[in-house]
Enzyme design. Structure first.
Site, PDB file in Angstrom:
ATOM      1  CG  HIS A  46      -2.123  -1.019   1.116  1.00 38.15           C
ATOM      2  ND1 HIS A  46      -2.770  -1.281  -0.101  1.00 38.15           N
ATOM      3  CD2 HIS A  46      -2.455  -1.490   1.883  1.00 38.15           C
ATOM      4  CE1 HIS A  46      -3.499  -2.103   0.285  1.00 38.15           C
ATOM      5  NE2 HIS A  46      -3.174  -2.931   1.343  1.00 38.15           N
ATOM      6  NE  ARG A  71       1.636  -4.045   3.956  1.00 38.32           N
ATOM      7  CZ  ARG A  71       0.681  -3.216   4.238  1.00 38.32           C
ATOM      8  NH1 ARG A  71      -0.510  -4.353   5.406  1.00 38.32           N
ATOM      9  NH2 ARG A  71       0.685  -2.595   4.075  1.00 38.32           N
ATOM     10  CG  ASP A  85      17.307 -12.953  -4.867  1.00 35.90           C
ATOM     11  OD1 ASP A  85      18.113 -14.110  -3.689  1.00 35.90           O
ATOM     12  OD2 ASP A  85      16.929 -14.145  -5.667  1.00 35.90           O
ATOM     13  CD  GLU A 147      -4.638  -8.424   5.481  1.00 36.44           C
ATOM     14  OE1 GLU A 147      -3.970  -7.003   5.926  1.00 36.44           O
ATOM     15  OE2 GLU A 147      -3.676  -9.158   4.375  1.00 36.44           O
ATOM     16  CG  ASP A 173      -7.481  -5.449   4.488  1.00 37.12           C
ATOM     17  OD1 ASP A 173      -8.592  -4.665   4.295  1.00 37.12           O
ATOM     18  OD2 ASP A 173      -5.948  -5.479   4.812  1.00 37.12           O
TER      19      ASP A 173
END
Length: 263
Positions: A46, A71, A85, A147, A173
């Site tokens: 987001h 995230r 990575d 969520e 959420d």
């Protein structure tokens, strides 16, 4: 390999103070990292951050002992492997709703034989150290976001997946999924009960529980409940709140109109 301070804090029984980065800028990330956060999470879901912006943000965080977490936008192997990575020491994955989702998350974030992560730690070797490939599986932290109502129905199946380290609750959420008002802190009773249930089941399975908060007061209450990973706002929200406070202080200190010495 560089140790993961998240694991060290949790092993000592402590709670991690996590900052949140939604702004795609390495200087703001560096500034946040120098404020003493235990970890900082770059939000590719987001936040307005893409992979190209994320890499210099990880490099900026690396100027401190703050642990870099990312995230990811979704449960998808390509982006999970790329952020690892690039040097992320923790990944938070949204919308993990079933045991199969959790198994995929663990597989895609761990090297064989535990998982199916492809080998190519291009920057992780620089950040983690030359023996990164040998110790990555037990060093990296994998969070599954809980969520949705479906995740609640499958909660114990999700939490019992070997290799999953922690869960992270998105209160907004989760509230929406339960027909409640989306918010961080003052949850409707049904959502608040779900948060307590998730926390209790996570502890029963030996997993760390994390949650997003809007204020430090709410985060402190949740640490007292037993959460060991608490996020407080975000860089964008902190900047807005600080600006509002400065302007409010300025305006209340202004002298009456017509006073030529107002400043």
């Amino acid at each position: 390999m560089r140790p993961n301070r998240l694991r060290e804090i949790w092993a000592s029984g402590g709670a991690v103070a996590n900052g949140w980065l939604a702004i795609p800028n390495s200087f703001s990330a560096e500034t946040m990292a120098h404020q003493g956060w235990d970890s900082l999470t770059i939000d590719l879901q987001h936040g307005v951050v893409d992979y190209q912006a994320m890499v210099p943000m990880l490099q900026a965080i690396s100027t401190t002992s703050t642990v870099p977490v990312v995230r990811v936008p979704w449960l998808e192997p390509g982006i999970l492997m790329k952020v690892l990575d690039a040097g992320a020491y923790g990944v938070i994955c949204p919308m993990v709703n079933t045991r199969q989702d959790a198994e995929r998350l663990v597989a895609w974030t761990h090297y064989a034989p535990q998982g199916t992560r492809s080998f190519g730690p291009v920057r992780a070797l620089l950040y983690g150290g030359a023996d990164y490939p040998r110790h990555a599986n037990e060093t990296i932290v994998t969070f599954a976001m809980i969520e949705t109502a479906q995740a609640l129905d499958n909660l114990d199946d999700i939490l019992s997946v070997p290799g999953l380290d922690a869960i992270y609750i998105g209160p907004s959420d989760l509230s929406l999924a339960l027909g409640c008002t989306p918010t961080f802190d003052d949850l409707d009773p049904k959502a608040a009960a779900a948060v307590e249930h998730i926390l209790a089941r996570a502890k029963a399975h030996g997993l760390v529980a994390g949650i997003h908060n809007g204020t430090p007061e709410a985060a402190a209450r949740r640490i007292a409940m037993g959460f060991q990973f608490v996020t407080i706002g975000s860089d964008a929200r902190l900047m807005a709140a600080g600006s509002q406070q400065v302007l409010a202080t300025l305006r209340t200190s202004q002298k009456p109109a017509g006073d030529t010495n107002a400043y």
